[in-house]
Design an enzyme around this catalytic site. Structure first.
Site, mmCIF file in Angstrom:
data_model
loop_
_atom_site.group_PDB
_atom_site.id
_atom_site.type_symbol
_atom_site.label_atom_id
_atom_site.label_comp_id
_atom_site.label_asym_id
_atom_site.label_seq_id
_atom_site.Cartn_x
_atom_site.Cartn_y
_atom_site.Cartn_z
ATOM 1 N N ASP A 44 -19.056 6.487 16.038
ATOM 2 C CA ASP A 44 -18.363 5.562 16.934
ATOM 3 C C ASP A 44 -19.017 5.544 18.310
ATOM 4 O OD1 ASP A 44 -16.520 5.129 14.869
ATOM 5 O OD2 ASP A 44 -15.276 6.796 15.538
ATOM 6 N N LYS A 72 -11.378 4.649 15.008
ATOM 7 C CA LYS A 72 -12.692 4.088 15.313
ATOM 8 C C LYS A 72 -12.658 3.114 16.490
ATOM 9 C CE LYS A 72 -15.233 4.762 11.071
ATOM 10 N NZ LYS A 72 -16.281 5.472 11.825
#
Length: 300
Positions: free
Chosen positions: A251, A42
């Site tokens: 993300d 992430k």
């Protein structure tokens, strides 16, 4: 004057991806397609997504001194991310095991590896990066105590954005710093203690604001997002696209929103742009490889 539009503090993983016709049940084995290996995590995903859009971006993370770590560093440099804050060694690079079905939906299991060794001391040692950054973004694929240290070390005037994924209860100190707290439906329910099962996103946002963040964004997949800054909720539409792979789309959304907030955009404006970035990302396979440039976003 800030050297960076965005500093991302978070995870860096190698994504091991297999396409499947359907996910296996308990005790079941299914055959999948060929294994592919992609840079992910992430934190690294957000940094690459922001840099692709044109943001001056740095990453504070840990990787192993191994092939997967070198893959990640190469990807960061190629996208234009400053890897000065990426520390190497001490544990293998984190790995995410991802299955993707024909609809583009994914299931993910993460082995944190070096990500679990990103410590509060590393944050304190990176004080210069924090001071040089307009916005700081974090997630929860690193130790929570490290995220807490980020909040304590935030310089005055620096904005903090948090996507609590994977979700867990958060300390009051962290919640109070979030501007915004960015959650999907699952993350919202976890933070609300399982409440709100039959409620609408507007209700989730109000419940989350009551926990202490300055603003909240609820992502709604193909339906866009909902933003709430305490003065009222606003729905933000997305762009209809044919989804190929949703890996890393959240993300990309978070990175785009954090960057645009730093440029002075309102929360609704930033979320609208981020929704278009997320939509563009799902039209290609993979995570970082799928992230669009600013020109590709405009083309939507």
């Amino acid at each position: 004057m800030y050297d960076y539009d965005l500093l991302v503090v978070g995870s860096a993983n190698a994504d091991l991806v297999i396409g499947v016709e359907r996910r296996p049940g308990a005790g079941e084995t299914v055959l999948g397609g060929d294994l592919s290996v992609h840079p992910g995590g992430k934190g690294a995903n957000q940094a690459v997504a922001a840099a692709r859009l044109g943001a001056r971006t740095a990453l504070l993370a840990r990787v192993g001194d191994d092939g997967h770590g070198r893959l990640l560093l190469d990807s960061l440099r190629s996208a234009g991310v400053d890897p000065a804050g990426v520390l190497a060694g001490g544990a293998p690079t984190g790995v995410a095991l991802i299955t993707v079905d024909p609809s583009g939906d994914n299931s993910i299991v993460v082995s944190p590896g070096a990500n679990a060794r990103l410590t509060p001391a590393d944050v304190r040692a990176a004080e210069g990066l924090l001071r040089a950054s307009r916005v700081v973004s974090a997630q929860l694929e690193i130790p929570l105590e490290t995220v807490e240290e980020v909040v304590r070390a935030l310089p005055s005037g620096t904005r903090f954005v948090l996507n609590p994924s994977p979700p867990r209860p958060l300390p009051t100190e962290v919640l109070a710093a979030c501007d915004p707290l960015i959650v999907n439906e699952h993350e919202a329910r976890v933070l609300l203690g399982g409440a709100g099962a039959d409620e609408e996103p507007e209700d989730w946002a109000r419940g989350l604001l009551a926990l202490g963040p300055r603003s909240v964004v609820v992502t709604l997949g193909a339906e866009g997002a909902l933003v709430h800054d305490g003065s009222g909720a606003t729905r933000v539409a997305s762009v209809k696209v044919d989804a190929v792979d949703t890996t890393g789309a959240g993300d990309a959304f978070t990175a785009a929103l954090a960057w645009r907030l730093g440029t002075g955009a309102s929360l609704a404006e930033a979320a609208g742009y981020a929704a278009r970035v997320g939509a563009a990302a799902v039209t290609k396979p993979g995570a970082q490889e799928s992230y669009p440039t600013a020109e590709e976003v405009r083309a939507l």
